[in-house]
Design a protein around this motif. Structure first.
Motif, short mmCIF file in Angstrom:
data_model
loop_
_atom_site.label_atom_id
_atom_site.label_comp_id
_atom_site.label_asym_id
_atom_site.label_seq_id
_atom_site.Cartn_x
_atom_site.Cartn_y
_atom_site.Cartn_z
N LEU A 64 0.84 -1.19 0.00
CA LEU A 64 0.00 0.00 0.00
C LEU A 64 0.88 1.25 0.00
O LEU A 64 0.65 2.20 -0.75
CB LEU A 64 -0.91 -0.02 1.24
CG LEU A 64 -1.92 1.12 1.37
CD1 LEU A 64 -2.80 1.21 0.14
CD2 LEU A 64 -2.79 0.91 2.60
N HIS A 67 2.22 1.95 -3.37
CA HIS A 67 1.23 2.53 -4.28
C HIS A 67 0.99 4.00 -3.95
O HIS A 67 0.87 4.83 -4.85
CB HIS A 67 -0.10 1.77 -4.17
CG HIS A 67 -0.04 0.41 -4.84
ND1 HIS A 67 0.45 0.25 -6.11
CD2 HIS A 67 -0.41 -0.82 -4.41
CE1 HIS A 67 0.38 -1.04 -6.44
NE2 HIS A 67 -0.13 -1.71 -5.42
N VAL A 68 0.90 4.30 -2.67
CA VAL A 68 0.66 5.70 -2.28
C VAL A 68 1.83 6.57 -2.72
O VAL A 68 1.65 7.66 -3.25
CB VAL A 68 0.44 5.82 -0.75
CG1 VAL A 68 0.35 7.28 -0.33
CG2 VAL A 68 -0.83 5.09 -0.33
N ALA A 83 1.66 7.08 -6.36
CA ALA A 83 0.57 8.01 -6.69
C ALA A 83 1.00 9.45 -6.40
O ALA A 83 0.73 10.37 -7.17
CB ALA A 83 -0.68 7.66 -5.88
N ARG A 93 -6.20 11.00 -5.80
CA ARG A 93 -7.32 10.06 -5.77
C ARG A 93 -7.39 9.27 -7.08
O ARG A 93 -7.60 8.06 -7.08
CB ARG A 93 -8.63 10.82 -5.58
CG ARG A 93 -8.86 11.26 -4.15
CD ARG A 93 -9.93 12.30 -4.02
NE ARG A 93 -10.26 12.49 -2.63
CZ ARG A 93 -11.33 11.99 -2.03
NH1 ARG A 93 -12.22 11.31 -2.71
NH2 ARG A 93 -11.54 12.17 -0.75
N LEU A 115 -4.54 6.81 -7.22
CA LEU A 115 -4.78 5.68 -6.30
C LEU A 115 -5.87 4.78 -6.85
O LEU A 115 -5.78 3.55 -6.78
CB LEU A 115 -5.18 6.20 -4.92
CG LEU A 115 -4.05 6.82 -4.09
CD1 LEU A 115 -4.59 7.49 -2.84
CD2 LEU A 115 -3.03 5.75 -3.70
N SER A 116 -6.90 5.41 -7.42
CA SER A 116 -8.01 4.63 -7.98
C SER A 116 -7.52 3.72 -9.10
O SER A 116 -7.93 2.57 -9.23
CB SER A 116 -9.08 5.60 -8.47
OG SER A 116 -10.06 4.91 -9.15
N ARG A 121 -4.87 2.34 -9.19
CA ARG A 121 -4.14 1.23 -8.56
C ARG A 121 -5.07 0.40 -7.69
O ARG A 121 -4.61 -0.37 -6.85
CB ARG A 121 -3.00 1.80 -7.70
CG ARG A 121 -1.94 2.41 -8.52
CD ARG A 121 -1.06 3.36 -7.75
NE ARG A 121 -0.11 3.96 -8.66
CZ ARG A 121 1.02 3.37 -9.03
NH1 ARG A 121 1.35 2.21 -8.52
NH2 ARG A 121 1.82 3.94 -9.89
N ILE A 162 -7.11 1.46 -5.35
CA ILE A 162 -7.30 1.93 -3.97
C ILE A 162 -8.31 3.08 -4.00
O ILE A 162 -8.04 4.13 -4.60
CB ILE A 162 -5.97 2.44 -3.37
CG1 ILE A 162 -4.94 1.30 -3.39
CG2 ILE A 162 -6.17 2.95 -1.95
CD1 ILE A 162 -3.52 1.77 -3.22
N VAL A 190 -10.20 6.00 -2.24
CA VAL A 190 -9.98 6.86 -1.08
C VAL A 190 -11.24 6.91 -0.21
O VAL A 190 -11.15 7.00 1.01
CB VAL A 190 -9.58 8.29 -1.54
CG1 VAL A 190 -9.48 9.23 -0.35
CG2 VAL A 190 -8.26 8.22 -2.27
N GLU A 218 -7.54 10.48 3.50
CA GLU A 218 -6.38 10.81 2.66
C GLU A 218 -5.11 10.87 3.52
O GLU A 218 -4.06 10.37 3.13
CB GLU A 218 -6.61 12.16 1.95
CG GLU A 218 -7.61 12.06 0.81
CD GLU A 218 -8.08 13.43 0.32
OE1 GLU A 218 -8.66 13.48 -0.76
OE2 GLU A 218 -7.90 14.44 1.03
N LEU A 258 -3.98 7.43 4.35
CA LEU A 258 -3.28 6.76 3.24
C LEU A 258 -1.87 7.34 3.07
O LEU A 258 -0.90 6.61 2.90
CB LEU A 258 -4.07 6.93 1.95
CG LEU A 258 -5.28 6.01 1.80
CD1 LEU A 258 -6.14 6.43 0.62
CD2 LEU A 258 -4.86 4.55 1.63
#
Lengths: 184, 446
Positions: free
Chosen positions: A117, A120-121, A124, A172, A175-176, A178, A180, A182, B9, B12
């Motif tokens: 995770l 990915h973040v 992003a 967002r 992430l989407s 990928r 994920i 939000v 957010e 994350l």
């Protein structure tokens, strides 16, 4: 954010090496965190920019006004942010790549899911423009308010708000893509 | 979409681990500062380029910062402040370190292991190619190989240099002259023959840490088929025992991970207002204090903080009033201590900061350290040496005692009027009364 005490700050402003070392020790964690988030943890230039940030800060310290509007931490983070943005504009390779994410995953000791995770973040975040990333990181991680961010980046507070909004939308979306969500 | 960054957010974004400063960073910056006081970064860059340029064109016998010419035994070398090289017998290298810490090593032969702490560029060049790193462990082996070519057909075999790079930690960029660099990660190796970089088969790295092993060795949780109906009691007991055993093993793994997580969290910056007894003990061992005060120049509750604390306008006004009174109290205390320290009765116009500096500067040698030790131990509930009979605490001790208890005093004063819950909420809105400090002068024994 913890600030250095007034006496140490006054000594650092007078050039006392011990006090200046304490200034660095107090704020280095925040500066590395900021630069790592902006440039990507695997960027080989984080430490160079951190050094540059503190060298600049120590040079300019005699002119810092503790009773002014900026806290010392904000003042130093502002300097780091500007250096990072300049560097990212100079060299578009800056930021976390997919390859970096892969590599970072290998070296980490956190839980696998968290590592994935985090990767990915981070990727992003890297897809956002340097300025947008700076605004997002300063707001989300360092709790700077809009006027502080505006002063740091030389923007109007209204512009900061709109760019933050764009940066969040870009985050967002990335992430989407990928998988994920939000708002999940 | 809401206007500001949402909690989700933030949550994350917080998943990305924080990059920590390397050990000795502050000392390196201070060392660099002393070397760079009047120089600009551009000048430093130019100097580094010049050094490297000179280095490349210099005869091999000439050393700028150091050299090692083919010895028979293994040698350990320090390259600048960041690099350590362990050169096997028969290795030859020369190196230069620029003022900004960038290092250039020319390795002409042999087998050398390098450990480089993070920092500026660190380049190892051979005639076959180069390796560029910023912080990692790797090995460079230079060997000569015979090649056939048109020239060799006429005059015999040519000898070409082959460079083998093996990466143990981090990542390096390996390149042949004029060719794009290839990234090599830990566990990877490559050979460079002067024209291309060819990756070799990966090799096994040493065992990973406890947490990584725990995760890697964790038995995958398989979905279980439903138990058949009408099992007899013995079979049910057996199934129960098996599942209980699995649950115990998983709980043990969770405990291990929790404990590592706890350790990792401990390293993060703790909040100022909720310092655990363990943290207080650790701070006492380092003679470190953290405290919050109001601004001694412009004490007031900012509108944004008041909104965050959900204070009414009346409550905010009441807090501002208390803050102003508290500021006067603290500044008066500092002034009295200043007069006691200096004997100067004309302290009326001096700024609080200037008076504090004078009080600290005029303290007997080592007294500031002893003050921090005493106060930190008091806060941690540890015994402190008693003062000699008739001896009063020195002004510097009373100064820091006043400052470090100031936040609690103000909260208590506000609580008298608005209640303890509101007072704490107001303080908590900014994790302290606006001016938060953390400091240590080291312990008396240091």
């Amino acid at each position: 954010m913890l600030e250095i005490d007034d006496v140490t700050l006054a000594r650092a402003k007078r050039g006392d090496p011990g006090a200046q070392t304490r200034v660095i020790e107090t704020y280095q964690g925040k500066v590395f965190a900021l630069l790592g988030r902006m440039l990507g943890r695997s960027s080989p230039d984080v430490e160079d920019l951190a050094q540059e940030t503190f060298l600049k800060a120590l040079r300019a310290l005699p002119g810092f006004d503790p009773s002014g509007s900026a806290r010392l931490s904000t003042w130093i983070l502002t300097s780091a942010t500007r250096l990072a943005i300049d560097a990212m504009r100079r060299d578009k390779r800056w930021g976390t790549t997919e390859e970096d994410v892969e590599r970072a995953d290998h070296g980490s000791v956190e839980r696998l899911e968290q590592r994935e995770l985090a990767g990915h973040v981070e990727a992003a975040l890297a897809s956002i423009t340097p300025e947008g990333r700076a605004i997002l990181v300063l707001r989300a991680h360092h709790d700077l308010d809009y006027p502080e961010i505006a002063a740091a980046l030389g923007l109007e507070a209204g512009t900061v708000k709109s760019r933050l909004s764009r940066a969040r939308a870009a985050l967002r979306k990335a992430l989407s893509q990928r998988g994920i969500e939000v708002d999940a | 979409m809401s206007e500001d960054v949402t909690d989700r957010e933030k949550e994350l974004l917080e998943k990305v681990p924080v990059l920590a400063p390397p050990a000795g960073f502050a000392a390196r910056v201070m060392a660099m500062k002393s070397r760079r006081v009047f120089r600009t970064r551009v000048m430093i860059g130019a100097a580094a380029v010049l050094v490297i340029g000179l280095f490349a064109s210099a005869p091999r016998s000439r050393a700028f910062d150091g050299q090692l010419i083919a010895q028979e035994e293994r040698s350990s070398l320090q390259i600048g402040v960041r690099g350590v090289a362990v050169a096997e017998g028969g290795s030859a290298l020369v190196w230069a370190v620029a003022a900004n810490g960038a290092a250039a090593v020319q390795q002409s032969s042999g087998n050398v292991f390098y450990r480089v702490e993070p920092g500026g560029a660190f380049v190892v060049s051979t005639s076959a190619g180069e390796v560029r790193v910023t912080g990692t462990c790797f090995r460079v082996e230079v060997s000569d190989v015979k090649t056939s070519s048109i020239a060799s057909a006429a005059g015999g075999a040519l000898v070409a240099t082959l460079m083998t790079v093996t990466v143990y930690e981090g990542r390096v960029m390996a390149s042949a002259p004029g060719q794009p660099a290839m990234a090599l990660a830990a566990g990877e190796a490559a050979t460079i023959d002067g024209k291309t970089v060819a990756k070799r088969a990966p090799f096994a790295l040493p065992a990973p840490s406890l947490a990584a092993r725990t995760l890697a060795e964790r038995a995958p949780v398989k979905p279980r088929a439903a138990l058949p109906e009408n099992l007899d009691p013995a079979a049910l007991y057996a199934a129960h025992a098996e599942l209980a055993k699995e649950a115990d093993a998983l709980r043990a793994q969770v405990d291990t991970l929790n404990s590592e997580l706890k350790k990792a969290k401990k390293k993060e910056e703790p909040t100022l207002l909720e310092i655990s007894p363990e943290e207080l003990q650790e701070m006492a061992s380092q003679c470190r204090l953290r405290w919050d005060t109001i601004s001694l120049d412009h004490p007031s509750m900012p509108v944004a903080a008041a909104e965050k604390a959900e204070l009414s306008e009346e409550e905010r006004a009441a807090i501002d009033k208390k803050m102003a009174a508290h500021q006067k109290l603290i500044v008066d205390q500092i002034r009295a201590l200043y007069v006691e320290t200096t004997g100067d009765p004309n302290a009326g116009s001096m700024a609080a900061e200037a008076m504090q500096v004078e009080i600290v500067d005029k303290a007997p040698p080592g007294e500031v350290k002893r003050t921090f030790q005493r106060l930190a131990r008091e806060r941690a509930g540890l015994p402190v040496p008693p003062l000699a009979p008739g001896q009063a605490e020195l002004p510097v001790t009373r100064l820091y005692r006043a400052l470090t208890t100031s936040g609690d005093m103000l909260e208590a004063s506000i609580a008298e009027e608005l209640g303890p819950e509101t007072a704490h909420r107001a303080r908590k809105a900014r994790e302290g009364w606006g001016s938060q400090h953390g400091s240590s002068y080291g312990c008396p024994s240091e």
